[in-house]
Structure formats: C-alpha cells, structure tokens
Design a protein around this motif. Structure first.
Motif, PDB file in Angstrom:
ATOM      1  N   ASN A 143      -2.776  -3.799  10.664  1.00 63.05           N
ATOM      2  CA  ASN A 143      -2.619  -2.359  10.422  1.00 63.05           C
ATOM      3  C   ASN A 143      -2.173  -1.672  11.703  1.00 63.05           C
ATOM      4  N   ILE A 144      -0.979  -1.086  11.683  1.00 67.82           N
ATOM      5  CA  ILE A 144      -0.467  -0.321  12.832  1.00 67.82           C
ATOM      6  C   ILE A 144      -0.233   1.135  12.422  1.00 67.82           C
ATOM      7  N   GLY A 145      -1.153   1.607  11.565  1.00 62.02           N
ATOM      8  CA  GLY A 145      -0.961   2.896  10.903  1.00 62.02           C
ATOM      9  C   GLY A 145      -0.474   2.682   9.494  1.00 62.02           C
ATOM     10  N   ILE A 146       0.257   1.594   9.298  1.00 60.37           N
ATOM     11  CA  ILE A 146       0.694   1.117   7.989  1.00 60.37           C
ATOM     12  C   ILE A 146       0.431  -0.389   7.937  1.00 60.37           C
ATOM     13  N   ALA A 154       7.080   6.284   7.207  1.00 57.43           N
ATOM     14  CA  ALA A 154       6.825   5.332   8.295  1.00 57.43           C
ATOM     15  C   ALA A 154       6.983   3.897   7.804  1.00 57.43           C
ATOM     16  N   THR A 211       3.283   8.605   5.525  1.00 59.89           N
ATOM     17  CA  THR A 211       3.019   7.169   5.545  1.00 59.89           C
ATOM     18  C   THR A 211       4.145   6.406   4.858  1.00 59.89           C
TER      19      THR A 211
END
Length: 290
Positions: free
Chosen positions: A136-139, A6, A3
């Motif tokens: 939120n797009i994964g982060i 990313a 994370t």
C-alpha cells in the motif's frame, strides 16, 4: 475520485513501461535496418509461450522468471538472425510495400508455427509469489508492477548508454545513418546489421516473457500491446529509442486516464494524441535522432 486518479496514474506508468518493452525492439530494428516489422507482435507472443514452457504456470522464484525471460530472448534472437539472413537482408533498398507484405507473411508463418507447437489452449501464468504481493503506497499495488517499471527503465538506460557510449553502439549508429560510407571506411556493415537484428528480436522475446504474467496467454497475445507499441514508435520518431520511451509513457498515462474519465470510449485518446503529433510534428518528438 482522487484515489481513482492516483490509481490510474500508477497504472499508466506501468502500462507505459510495458509498451516501451515491446516497442524497444521495434524501434531498434527500424533504426538500423529501416524495416517496419509487421510481425513484431507474433514474436512477442512466441517469447511468452517459450517462457511459459520453461518456467510453467507458477514459478516459485524470481530467478526462475528472469531465467525463462533470458531463454526466450536468446531463442527469439536466434530466430531473428535467421529471419534477417533469409528475408530482411533481401529487402534492403526495396519499396516499403514489399517489406510490409514480407513481414506480414512472416507474421502468418509464425502464428501458424506457434499453433502447431503450442496448440490453441489458453493459459494463465502467475508471477513469483514475492512479486505477487500487494503493498500500500496510498493505493494498493503489487510488487510485480514495480518489477515491470524497473525492467522498462533498465532496458531504456542500457539501450541509450550502449548506443551512445559503447564502441559497438557508435558503429551501429554509423551504419544506421550512412551504410554506404560505413562500408567504404571498412566497417562490416552486414555483420553489424545482423547482430542488431538479432538484438531487436531478442528484446521483443524478452518483453513477451516479462509481460506474460497476470494475463491470458494465447495466440492473440501480441495484439494487446502491438498497436500502442507502433504508436509510440511513430510518435517518438522512427528509430529513436529516447522518443519511443517518452511516447510510451505518454500513451500509457493517456490510455489509463482514458479508461477512468471516458470509459465508454476506450483507446480513443491514444489515437487523438497520435493524430495531433502527426499533424504538428510529422517526424515525431525526436526527429533528429530518427
């Protein structure tokens, strides 16, 4: 750790686009006038102050933010026309030493004028509420980050398309490559240079206004991006918009990963990249366009 990497990659992309916004005007003025504008950062700072004066600390709408950026671009563009007529035009054909001294004098004059007009207080400018939201797009990232990425891409596409497909862009390239021959065939070389200088200054004013949010507005604001912008222009190839865009992306990513993987040595990777490119490709990544 995944994370974190990313997040660093996304931040690097945003930083790269921000650096290109600052470097676009710098590479344009060098490509046309062959002047390495040492005062570039001070005009970036003044553009940010003008935007703050127009929209205040907390603009409510995106159109206010963009409108302030347009006003800053116009004002700095007009200042650029004056600087070109008074200073830069007189430096044509002289040694680069005199150019650096003259643009450094412009830097000092600009910072002094900004101190008298805007004062020495520190300000914080926030983006419009719609851009300040987190998605939120994964982060977790803000819409303002996507806004900066979009602005960088739009400026790059417009410059590349304009210089390579519009008639005016082709005239500008002719003047940049051979001003003597352009003058012989009847092109108004000085007028084209004047317009190009105004456009390059307007670009840095636009960059200052777009990037003013979420950072401290002060007289030293221009220093935050200036070194990376100079590095991207050198790495990309002096005068190459495409090279500056690619180099800004590379430097943004390396700078972001540097802060994660080597936090005790901030900024060192960017200079390693600069040294390697100078050693391996002294003319930059796109020397044929420089």
């Amino acid at each position: 750790m995944t994370t974190q990497l990313a997040f660093a990659a996304f931040n690097g992309l945003v930083l790269g686009m921000a650096v290109f916004l600052v470097a676009a005007g710098l590479t344009l003025v060098f490509g046309i006038l062959r002047v390495f504008n040492f005062a570039h950062g001070s005009f970036f700072m003044v553009g940010a102050y003008i935007a703050h004066a127009v929209m205040g600390r907390e603009p409510r709408f995106v159109w206010q933010y963009l409108g302030a950026a347009v006003v800053a671009a116009i004002v700095i563009g007009i200042i650029g026309l004056i600087v070109d007529r008074v200073v830069l035009r007189r430096l044509a054909g002289v040694a680069n030493d005199y150019t650096l001294i003259a643009t450094f004098a412009i830097l000092l004059l600009t910072e002094g004028a900004a101190k008298l007009i805007f004062g020495q207080d520190f300000y914080t400018v926030f983006p419009p509420p719609v851009l300040d939201q987190i998605v939120n797009i994964g982060i977790p990232v803000t819409y303002y980050s996507f806004f900066i990425i979009a602005c960088g891409i739009i400026v790059f596409v417009l410059l590349e398309w304009g210089l390579n497909h519009l008639w005016f862009g082709k005239l500008v390239q002719a003047v940049a490559r051979d001003p003597w021959m352009a003058d012989v065939i009847g092109l108004r070389v000085q007028r084209l240079k004047l317009i190009s200088a105004g456009a390059s200054f307007a670009l840095v004013g636009l960059a200052g206004a777009l990037l003013v949010a979420n950072q401290t507005l002060s007289l030293s604001l221009g220093q935050s991006y200036l070194l990376l912008a100079f590095n991207s222009v050198i790495i990309g190839g002096l005068g190459s918009v495409r090279g500056a865009f690619l180099a800004a992306l590379i430097l943004g990513l390396f700078e972001s990963f540097n802060s994660v993987l080597l936090p005790s040595m901030p900024g060192v990777v960017a200079y390693v990249v600069l040294i390697l490119v100078i050693l391996l490709k002294p003319q930059g990544l796109f020397p044929e366009r420089a």
